[in-house]
Design a protein around this motif. Structure first.
Motif, PDB file in Angstrom:
ATOM      1  N   GLY A  45       0.821  -1.204   0.000  1.00  0.00           N
ATOM      2  CA  GLY A  45       0.000   0.000   0.000  1.00  0.00           C
ATOM      3  C   GLY A  45       0.854   1.252   0.000  1.00  0.00           C
ATOM      4  O   GLY A  45       1.990   1.276  -0.465  1.00  0.00           O
ATOM      5  N   GLU A  66      -2.885  -5.942 -11.272  1.00  0.00           N
ATOM      6  CA  GLU A  66      -3.779  -4.805 -11.012  1.00  0.00           C
ATOM      7  C   GLU A  66      -4.595  -4.440 -12.243  1.00  0.00           C
ATOM      8  O   GLU A  66      -5.788  -4.163 -12.153  1.00  0.00           O
ATOM      9  CB  GLU A  66      -2.948  -3.601 -10.570  1.00  0.00           C
ATOM     10  CG  GLU A  66      -3.765  -2.394 -10.163  1.00  0.00           C
ATOM     11  CD  GLU A  66      -4.365  -2.543  -8.779  1.00  0.00           C
ATOM     12  OE1 GLU A  66      -5.242  -1.736  -8.433  1.00  0.00           O
ATOM     13  OE2 GLU A  66      -3.953  -3.468  -8.047  1.00  0.00           O
ATOM     14  N   GLN A 119      -9.586  -4.026  -1.160  1.00  0.00           N
ATOM     15  CA  GLN A 119      -8.318  -3.662  -1.781  1.00  0.00           C
ATOM     16  C   GLN A 119      -8.479  -2.455  -2.695  1.00  0.00           C
ATOM     17  O   GLN A 119      -7.648  -1.567  -2.722  1.00  0.00           O
ATOM     18  CB  GLN A 119      -7.798  -4.878  -2.572  1.00  0.00           C
ATOM     19  CG  GLN A 119      -6.512  -4.617  -3.339  1.00  0.00           C
ATOM     20  CD  GLN A 119      -6.805  -4.212  -4.764  1.00  0.00           C
ATOM     21  OE1 GLN A 119      -7.904  -4.421  -5.273  1.00  0.00           O
ATOM     22  NE2 GLN A 119      -5.836  -3.598  -5.398  1.00  0.00           N
ATOM     23  N   TRP A 120      -9.569  -2.423  -3.421  1.00  0.00           N
ATOM     24  CA  TRP A 120      -9.800  -1.333  -4.393  1.00  0.00           C
ATOM     25  C   TRP A 120      -9.958   0.001  -3.695  1.00  0.00           C
ATOM     26  O   TRP A 120      -9.378   0.994  -4.102  1.00  0.00           O
ATOM     27  CB  TRP A 120     -11.046  -1.673  -5.196  1.00  0.00           C
ATOM     28  CG  TRP A 120     -11.342  -0.668  -6.252  1.00  0.00           C
ATOM     29  CD1 TRP A 120     -12.215   0.357  -6.190  1.00  0.00           C
ATOM     30  CD2 TRP A 120     -10.748  -0.603  -7.546  1.00  0.00           C
ATOM     31  NE1 TRP A 120     -12.214   1.057  -7.355  1.00  0.00           N
ATOM     32  CE2 TRP A 120     -11.325   0.503  -8.201  1.00  0.00           C
ATOM     33  CE3 TRP A 120      -9.784  -1.350  -8.206  1.00  0.00           C
ATOM     34  CZ2 TRP A 120     -10.976   0.855  -9.487  1.00  0.00           C
ATOM     35  CZ3 TRP A 120      -9.436  -0.996  -9.490  1.00  0.00           C
ATOM     36  CH2 TRP A 120     -10.031   0.091 -10.116  1.00  0.00           C
ATOM     37  N   LYS A 123      -6.919   2.192  -2.648  1.00  0.00           N
ATOM     38  CA  LYS A 123      -6.026   2.835  -3.598  1.00  0.00           C
ATOM     39  C   LYS A 123      -6.684   3.936  -4.411  1.00  0.00           C
ATOM     40  O   LYS A 123      -6.132   4.997  -4.609  1.00  0.00           O
ATOM     41  CB  LYS A 123      -5.448   1.781  -4.545  1.00  0.00           C
ATOM     42  CG  LYS A 123      -4.593   2.390  -5.651  1.00  0.00           C
ATOM     43  CD  LYS A 123      -3.996   1.312  -6.491  1.00  0.00           C
ATOM     44  CE  LYS A 123      -3.161   1.935  -7.604  1.00  0.00           C
ATOM     45  NZ  LYS A 123      -3.965   2.470  -8.667  1.00  0.00           N
ATOM     46  N   LYS A 124      -7.876   3.688  -4.903  1.00  0.00           N
ATOM     47  CA  LYS A 124      -8.496   4.599  -5.859  1.00  0.00           C
ATOM     48  C   LYS A 124      -9.626   5.389  -5.240  1.00  0.00           C
ATOM     49  O   LYS A 124     -10.226   4.981  -4.263  1.00  0.00           O
ATOM     50  CB  LYS A 124      -9.058   3.808  -7.048  1.00  0.00           C
ATOM     51  CG  LYS A 124      -8.042   2.890  -7.722  1.00  0.00           C
ATOM     52  CD  LYS A 124      -7.099   3.647  -8.598  1.00  0.00           C
ATOM     53  CE  LYS A 124      -6.190   2.686  -9.353  1.00  0.00           C
ATOM     54  NZ  LYS A 124      -5.272   3.354 -10.231  1.00  0.00           N
ATOM     55  N   SER A 181      -2.021  -1.704  -6.443  1.00  0.00           N
ATOM     56  CA  SER A 181      -2.485  -1.386  -5.094  1.00  0.00           C
ATOM     57  C   SER A 181      -1.420  -1.711  -4.062  1.00  0.00           C
ATOM     58  O   SER A 181      -1.346  -1.074  -3.014  1.00  0.00           O
ATOM     59  CB  SER A 181      -3.759  -2.175  -4.780  1.00  0.00           C
ATOM     60  OG  SER A 181      -4.822  -1.727  -5.579  1.00  0.00           O
ATOM     61  N   PRO A 184       1.509   1.546  -5.098  1.00  0.00           N
ATOM     62  CA  PRO A 184       0.866   2.577  -5.936  1.00  0.00           C
ATOM     63  C   PRO A 184       1.845   3.640  -6.414  1.00  0.00           C
ATOM     64  O   PRO A 184       2.800   4.001  -5.720  1.00  0.00           O
ATOM     65  CB  PRO A 184      -0.188   3.176  -4.999  1.00  0.00           C
ATOM     66  CG  PRO A 184       0.317   2.899  -3.622  1.00  0.00           C
ATOM     67  CD  PRO A 184       1.045   1.597  -3.699  1.00  0.00           C
TER      68      PRO A 184
END
Length: 590
Positions: A45, A66, A119-120, A123-124, A181, A184
């Motif tokens: 992360g 990813e 997980q998604w 990161k976003k 992820s 990043p």
């Protein structure tokens, strides 16, 4: 071949995919239980993106995973959020996590998506869309014909547009190959860390932050000039105009996220179009107001009250018709410095890509933006130059006549200018906070409560320093060209080439039997150092040589552009052009 486990796969990599959504405790338990024997314990992360023990092969392995996950997540997102009508789209846009809310509404997918959804979301920002890439070019991009003339200006602008498209593609290509992820990519300097090491990353981060800072100063000075012209009838003190611009800019720094900027950026495009129409109509019917071009440049000062006839040229105009540089050869490069602002959004591409739900679609937005900028500005520049000639000022709305249309154009320029100021400040401040504050001084994460308060406290300091610098420059166009030549040209063209060249060489240097093993967490390499770089270049020469030439041309253009801008600044100081630390309003009409 897919790297994700499918229905027919029942091997160990399935457990590896479970690890993507696991926290530290879960990973430790899997290791102890033997689920993943031999997997090294490391951070992932945000805290792991600068781990020096991670190899290029491991970065690229998880980046490929990813991309496949993003493909699946994007298809699922569209299926869950489609068919909601216009109001549903509006609601999703202003929802902090529209994807997770959609999964709650569709219970059949809730348990299936749990692990990947966790997980998604780390990161976003799933609401950051491609619309945020809409072009917001400063008003100074359409005076290139005043520096270079019709033919040379249009030809160079078209060439730079094609080169900017290639540059954007290179940044996008490297991002897709390195971002995941687990590790990043958040800033322009992150790819350089993974390709060239920490020292190069520190240099990139420093220069990026400095460019953002100086660009903020450029736009602040431009905004100040517009406010001064709007208040010319009442002779408002120029310093007060600067303070007004500063206060509004500080207020915009309250926002920390780029997530909801897509619609604002799209609105700015349409505002620019309206402004273009106003300028074109006014130019054709009323001609120029010479005040801004004459008062802030090196044109004959008598032309304010007794304007010389408008003159246009196919090539670079002679010295008496140049605004910032009496040397025609140097003036050509000042024109290039001005043009690059239309394409200088490349420095923010990584920041936008890092917040996009589906970065593989980036090329579509970039293609539309570059085509729009190139087509519109070539037409607009040539059209306005035909009627304004040497008076086509860098902030073109300030050359408009009559007064009522000038006021409307200047107000629209203020709106788009402050949006541009926020974008440059946001990316620049984040670079300083993340790469200096958090990394060197252990400041709290920007997403925490303490980090939020620190952001709000440090933002005004950033703005005030930029304001002091902007008010100390004697000539707006020369200052603009200096920043464009030294920084924008390199970040738009040269450094993207350096980034892509390093990625292609390392990718091509791989030998049979080499690579990253996710089961053990180990990377196998058969050699290293100079020999590996030479082999990678030779194996990728068909692409590496053109990229190398592209990069060299970018550095050469930057060197010549910086030289030309410095000559213009010297000329401005030698003519005792006033700095902005004055109460004299150059646009006073009384």
């Amino acid at each position: 071949m897919s790297m994700l486990p499918g229905l027919a796969v029942a091997t160990a990599p399935t457990e590896q995919m479970r690890e993507l959504g696991a926290d530290e405790d879960d990973v430790r338990k899997m290791s102890i239980a033997g689920t993943h024997p031999g997997v090294r314990q490391r951070l992932w992360g945000l805290e792991a993106r600068l781990d020096p023990t991670v190899t290029f092969e491991e970065f690229t392995y998880w980046a490929k995973v990813e991309r496949e996950m993003e493909q699946e997540e994007s298809a699922r997102y569209k299926s869950l959020t489609s068919g909601q009508g216009f109001m549903g789209v509006i609601k999703n846009y202003f929802t902090s996590n529209a994807y997770e809310d959609a999964k709650v509404r569709d219970a059949t997918h809730a348990s299936e998506d749990r692990d990947q959804g966790i997980q998604w979301s780390e990161k976003k920002s799933p609401d950051t869309e491609e619309g945020a890439l809409s072009p917001i070019a400063p008003a100074g991009t359409h005076d290139f014909d005043a520096d270079d003339g019709y033919g040379l200006g249009a030809g160079i602008f078209l060439l730079m547009g094609l080169a900017a498209g290639a540059s954007g593609w290179m940044i996008w290509y490297v991002f897709l190959g390195l971002d995941s992820s687990r590790y990043p990519v958040l800033s322009f300097g992150d790819p350089f860390f993974r390709l060239y090491g920490p020292k190069i990353r520190h240099f990139i981060n420093f220069t990026q932050a400095l460019q953002m800072f100086l660009t903020v100063a450029v736009v602040l000075l431009g905004q100040t000039g517009i406010i001064a012209q709007l208040a010319g009838s009442v002779n408002l003190c120029f310093i007060v105009c600067g303070i007004i611009s500063l206060v509004v800019s500080i207020a915009s720094g309250y926002m920390r996220s780029l997530k909801h900027l897509g619609w604002f950026c799209n609105s700015a495009v349409w505002i620019n179009i309206v402004s273009f129409i106003i300028v074109c109509a006014a130019a054709a019917k009323y001609g120029p107001d010479p005040t801004a071009a004459v008062q802030t440049g090196i044109l004959n000062k008598d032309w304010v009250t007794n304007p010389a006839p408008v003159k246009t040229f196919a090539n670079a105009p002679p010295p008496e018709y140049q605004q910032s540089n009496a040397d025609p050869f140097a003036a050509k490069f000042n024109g290039i410095n001005s043009m690059v602002y239309a394409y200088s959004g490349a420095i923010m591409f990584v920041a936008f890509l890092s917040e996009m739900r589906h970065p593989m679609d980036f090329w579509k937005a970039m293609l539309v933006a570059q085509a729009f900028i190139t087509g519109v500005y070539i037409f607009f520049g040539a059209f306005v130059y035909s009627f304004y000639g040497q008076y086509a000022y860098v902030s073109i709305t300030q050359s408009v006549k009559p007064l009522n249309l000038q006021v409307v154009g200047n107000v629209l320029s203020l709106i788009t200018g402050w949006l541009a100021v926020f974008l440059y400040f946001n990316v620049g401040m984040k670079t300083v906070y993340l790469e200096v504050g958090q990394e060197l001084f252990n400041l709290p994460a920007i997403t925490t409560r303490k980090g939020k308060y620190l952001w709000w406290a440090l933002g005004p300091v950033y703005w005030i320093i930029a304001f002091v610098i902007s008010m100390s420059i004697p000539q707006f166009s020369a200052f603009t060209n200096f920043v464009g030549g030294l920084f924008s040209l390199n970040f738009t063209y040269s450094l993207s080439g350096v980034m892509c060249l390093g990625y292609k060489i390392q990718q091509a240097a791989k030998l049979p039997g080499e690579g990253f093993d996710p089961a053990t967490g180990e990377t196998t390499r058969l050699d290293g150092g100079y020999k590996r770089w030479v082999r990678g270049f030779r194996k990728s020469w068909k692409l590496s040589i053109p990229i190398l030439i592209f990069t060299g041309c970018g550095f050469a253009a930057s060197g010549m552009g910086t030289w030309a801008a410095i000559l213009a600044l010297e000329e401005a100081f030698s003519q005792s052009v006033l700095t902005s630390w004055t109460c004299t309003n150059p646009y006073y009409t009384g």
